[in-house]
Scaffold this motif. Structure first.
Motif, PDB file in Angstrom:
ATOM      1  N   MET A   6       0.834  -1.165   0.000  1.00 33.46           N
ATOM      2  CA  MET A   6       0.000   0.000   0.000  1.00 33.46           C
ATOM      3  C   MET A   6       0.886   1.237   0.000  1.00 33.46           C
ATOM      4  SD  MET A   6      -3.020   0.382  -0.359  1.00 33.46           S
ATOM      5  CE  MET A   6      -4.644   0.131   0.166  1.00 33.46           C
ATOM      6  N   LYS A   7       1.036   1.842  -1.149  1.00 33.39           N
ATOM      7  CA  LYS A   7       1.929   2.994  -1.273  1.00 33.39           C
ATOM      8  C   LYS A   7       1.168   4.307  -1.392  1.00 33.39           C
ATOM      9  CE  LYS A   7       5.385   0.078  -3.160  1.00 33.39           C
ATOM     10  NZ  LYS A   7       6.612  -0.055  -3.794  1.00 33.39           N
ATOM     11  N   TRP A   8      -0.152   4.244  -1.348  1.00 32.36           N
ATOM     12  CA  TRP A   8      -0.949   5.456  -1.502  1.00 32.36           C
ATOM     13  C   TRP A   8      -0.688   6.480  -0.412  1.00 32.36           C
ATOM     14  CZ3 TRP A   8      -2.799   6.953  -5.844  1.00 32.36           C
ATOM     15  CH2 TRP A   8      -3.132   6.021  -6.815  1.00 32.36           C
ATOM     16  N   PRO A   9      -0.557   6.096   0.860  1.00 29.81           N
ATOM     17  CA  PRO A   9      -0.277   7.125   1.874  1.00 29.81           C
ATOM     18  C   PRO A   9       1.045   7.858   1.633  1.00 29.81           C
ATOM     19  CG  PRO A   9      -1.032   5.119   2.928  1.00 29.81           C
ATOM     20  CD  PRO A   9      -0.831   4.802   1.485  1.00 29.81           C
ATOM     21  N   THR A  10       2.043   7.132   1.148  1.00 33.92           N
ATOM     22  CA  THR A  10       3.328   7.766   0.855  1.00 33.92           C
ATOM     23  C   THR A  10       3.205   8.726  -0.324  1.00 33.92           C
ATOM     24  OG1 THR A  10       4.381   5.746   1.625  1.00 33.92           O
ATOM     25  CG2 THR A  10       5.757   7.309   0.447  1.00 33.92           C
ATOM     26  N   ILE A  11       2.468   8.327  -1.350  1.00 31.42           N
ATOM     27  CA  ILE A  11       2.260   9.198  -2.514  1.00 31.42           C
ATOM     28  C   ILE A  11       1.521  10.460  -2.089  1.00 31.42           C
ATOM     29  CG2 ILE A  11       1.040   9.411  -4.717  1.00 31.42           C
ATOM     30  CD1 ILE A  11       1.600   6.427  -5.150  1.00 31.42           C
ATOM     31  N   ILE A  12       0.503  10.299  -1.261  1.00 29.39           N
ATOM     32  CA  ILE A  12      -0.249  11.452  -0.778  1.00 29.39           C
ATOM     33  C   ILE A  12       0.650  12.350   0.075  1.00 29.39           C
ATOM     34  CG2 ILE A  12      -2.156  12.158   0.715  1.00 29.39           C
ATOM     35  CD1 ILE A  12      -3.650   9.649  -0.321  1.00 29.39           C
ATOM     36  N   GLY A  13       1.508  11.757   0.901  1.00 30.35           N
ATOM     37  CA  GLY A  13       2.429  12.536   1.722  1.00 30.35           C
ATOM     38  C   GLY A  13       3.415  13.329   0.886  1.00 30.35           C
ATOM     39  N   ILE A  14       3.972  12.699  -0.142  1.00 26.91           N
ATOM     40  CA  ILE A  14       4.903  13.392  -1.039  1.00 26.91           C
ATOM     41  C   ILE A  14       4.188  14.546  -1.739  1.00 26.91           C
ATOM     42  CG2 ILE A  14       6.251  13.147  -3.169  1.00 26.91           C
ATOM     43  CD1 ILE A  14       6.838  10.247  -2.256  1.00 26.91           C
ATOM     44  N   THR A  15       2.973  14.302  -2.189  1.00 25.81           N
ATOM     45  CA  THR A  15       2.208  15.333  -2.885  1.00 25.81           C
ATOM     46  C   THR A  15       1.887  16.497  -1.951  1.00 25.81           C
ATOM     47  OG1 THR A  15       1.266  13.622  -4.314  1.00 25.81           O
ATOM     48  CG2 THR A  15       0.138  15.744  -4.261  1.00 25.81           C
ATOM     49  N   ILE A  16       1.541  16.197  -0.700  1.00 26.55           N
ATOM     50  CA  ILE A  16       1.248  17.261   0.262  1.00 26.55           C
ATOM     51  C   ILE A  16       2.488  18.114   0.513  1.00 26.55           C
ATOM     52  CG2 ILE A  16       0.717  17.694   2.699  1.00 26.55           C
ATOM     53  CD1 ILE A  16      -1.304  15.381   2.505  1.00 26.55           C
ATOM     54  N   VAL A  17       3.650  17.481   0.626  1.00 25.22           N
ATOM     55  CA  VAL A  17       4.884  18.237   0.840  1.00 25.22           C
ATOM     56  C   VAL A  17       5.168  19.143  -0.360  1.00 25.22           C
ATOM     57  CG1 VAL A  17       7.392  18.011   1.034  1.00 25.22           C
ATOM     58  CG2 VAL A  17       5.900  16.596   2.441  1.00 25.22           C
ATOM     59  N   VAL A  18       4.965  18.634  -1.564  1.00 24.53           N
ATOM     60  CA  VAL A  18       5.199  19.444  -2.769  1.00 24.53           C
ATOM     61  C   VAL A  18       4.217  20.612  -2.827  1.00 24.53           C
ATOM     62  CG1 VAL A  18       5.062  19.405  -5.295  1.00 24.53           C
ATOM     63  CG2 VAL A  18       6.274  17.595  -4.099  1.00 24.53           C
ATOM     64  N   VAL A  19       2.963  20.366  -2.493  1.00 23.31           N
ATOM     65  CA  VAL A  19       1.970  21.437  -2.514  1.00 23.31           C
ATOM     66  C   VAL A  19       2.290  22.497  -1.455  1.00 23.31           C
ATOM     67  CG1 VAL A  19      -0.467  21.947  -2.040  1.00 23.31           C
ATOM     68  CG2 VAL A  19       0.136  20.049  -3.536  1.00 23.31           C
ATOM     69  N   LEU A  20       2.668  22.066  -0.258  1.00 26.60           N
ATOM     70  CA  LEU A  20       3.036  23.022   0.788  1.00 26.60           C
ATOM     71  C   LEU A  20       4.260  23.843   0.386  1.00 26.60           C
ATOM     72  CD1 LEU A  20       2.486  20.925   4.034  1.00 26.60           C
ATOM     73  CD2 LEU A  20       1.100  22.829   3.180  1.00 26.60           C
ATOM     74  N   LEU A  21       5.237  23.192  -0.233  1.00 20.54           N
ATOM     75  CA  LEU A  21       6.423  23.903  -0.715  1.00 20.54           C
ATOM     76  C   LEU A  21       6.032  24.950  -1.756  1.00 20.54           C
ATOM     77  CD1 LEU A  21       9.679  23.840  -0.945  1.00 20.54           C
ATOM     78  CD2 LEU A  21       9.182  22.541  -3.007  1.00 20.54           C
ATOM     79  N   THR A  22       5.130  24.576  -2.646  1.00 23.32           N
ATOM     80  CA  THR A  22       4.695  25.512  -3.683  1.00 23.32           C
ATOM     81  C   THR A  22       3.931  26.680  -3.083  1.00 23.32           C
ATOM     82  OG1 THR A  22       4.568  23.689  -5.258  1.00 23.32           O
ATOM     83  CG2 THR A  22       3.413  25.701  -5.845  1.00 23.32           C
ATOM     84  N   PHE A  23       3.023  26.408  -2.150  1.00 23.55           N
ATOM     85  CA  PHE A  23       2.275  27.494  -1.509  1.00 23.55           C
ATOM     86  C   PHE A  23       3.177  28.414  -0.707  1.00 23.55           C
ATOM     87  CE2 PHE A  23      -1.941  25.033  -1.555  1.00 23.55           C
ATOM     88  CZ  PHE A  23      -2.361  25.711  -2.680  1.00 23.55           C
ATOM     89  N   TYR A  24       4.277  27.903  -0.196  1.00 28.85           N
ATOM     90  CA  TYR A  24       5.203  28.727   0.567  1.00 28.85           C
ATOM     91  C   TYR A  24       6.080  29.587  -0.348  1.00 28.85           C
ATOM     92  CZ  TYR A  24       8.975  29.983   3.760  1.00 28.85           C
ATOM     93  OH  TYR A  24       9.895  30.671   4.482  1.00 28.85           O
ATOM     94  N   GLU A  25       6.548  29.008  -1.444  1.00 25.97           N
ATOM     95  CA  GLU A  25       7.509  29.704  -2.303  1.00 25.97           C
ATOM     96  C   GLU A  25       6.859  30.597  -3.361  1.00 25.97           C
ATOM     97  OE1 GLU A  25      10.797  29.942  -2.187  1.00 25.97           O
ATOM     98  OE2 GLU A  25      10.916  28.680  -0.410  1.00 25.97           O
ATOM     99  N   TRP A  26       5.695  30.222  -3.867  1.00 31.12           N
ATOM    100  CA  TRP A  26       5.088  30.936  -4.999  1.00 31.12           C
ATOM    101  C   TRP A  26       4.829  32.417  -4.710  1.00 31.12           C
ATOM    102  CZ3 TRP A  26       4.939  28.921  -9.731  1.00 31.12           C
ATOM    103  CH2 TRP A  26       4.234  29.607 -10.712  1.00 31.12           C
ATOM    104  N   PRO A  27       4.262  32.770  -3.542  1.00 32.37           N
ATOM    105  CA  PRO A  27       4.019  34.205  -3.296  1.00 32.37           C
ATOM    106  C   PRO A  27       5.301  35.022  -3.152  1.00 32.37           C
ATOM    107  CG  PRO A  27       2.731  32.863  -1.777  1.00 32.37           C
ATOM    108  CD  PRO A  27       3.659  31.951  -2.496  1.00 32.37           C
ATOM    109  N   LYS A  28       6.399  34.389  -2.827  1.00 35.59           N
ATOM    110  CA  LYS A  28       7.664  35.118  -2.675  1.00 35.59           C
ATOM    111  C   LYS A  28       8.282  35.501  -4.014  1.00 35.59           C
ATOM    112  CE  LYS A  28       8.898  33.158   1.750  1.00 35.59           C
ATOM    113  NZ  LYS A  28       9.949  32.558   2.539  1.00 35.59           N
ATOM    114  N   MET A  29       7.849  34.852  -5.086  1.00 36.62           N
ATOM    115  CA  MET A  29       8.388  35.156  -6.407  1.00 36.62           C
ATOM    116  C   MET A  29       7.682  36.377  -6.979  1.00 36.62           C
ATOM    117  SD  MET A  29       8.977  31.562  -8.300  1.00 36.62           S
ATOM    118  CE  MET A  29       8.241  30.262  -7.359  1.00 36.62           C
ATOM    119  N   ASP A  30       8.448  37.186  -7.704  1.00 37.62           N
ATOM    120  CA  ASP A  30       7.897  38.376  -8.335  1.00 37.62           C
ATOM    121  C   ASP A  30       6.922  37.958  -9.433  1.00 37.62           C
ATOM    122  OD1 ASP A  30       7.525  41.033  -8.946  1.00 37.62           O
ATOM    123  OD2 ASP A  30       9.299  41.154 -10.232  1.00 37.62           O
ATOM    124  N   GLN A  31       5.842  38.712  -9.585  1.00 35.85           N
ATOM    125  CA  GLN A  31       4.820  38.384 -10.583  1.00 35.85           C
ATOM    126  C   GLN A  31       5.359  38.399 -12.004  1.00 35.85           C
ATOM    127  OE1 GLN A  31       1.666  41.208  -9.961  1.00 35.85           O
ATOM    128  NE2 GLN A  31       0.284  39.600  -9.295  1.00 35.85           N
TER     129      GLN A  31
END
Length: 75
Positions: A1-26
């Motif tokens: 059962m690898k679905w929880p790990t896939i979901i965890g990796i995806t959540i980390v990527v989404v959190l990273l994107t939400f953290y970094e995206w607003p810091k970039m200039d438009q």
């Protein structure tokens, strides 16, 4: 059962994107494209390594590509 790990990796990527995206200039579109590309490649590599843990690394790929050139230069 690898679905929880896939979901965890995806959540980390989404959190990273939400953290970094607003810091970039438009107006820096190239920087945003590079961020999306590198992040997507990292996410894909993490998922691939989850399913295929014996997958050769990038250094092994480069070695297999350039070893014929190295042998040619040794002569």
């Amino acid at each position: 059962m690898k679905w929880p790990t896939i979901i965890g990796i995806t959540i980390v990527v989404v959190l990273l994107t939400f953290y970094e995206w607003p810091k970039m200039d438009q107006h820096q579109k190239k920087e945003k494209k590079a961020f999306v590309t590198i992040t997507a490649m990292g996410w894909l590599l993490a998922i691939l390594l989850l399913f295929f843990p014996d997958l050769p690394g990038p250094t092994q790929m480069i070695d297999s590509l350039f070893s014929p050139l190295g042998k040619l230069l040794e002569k």
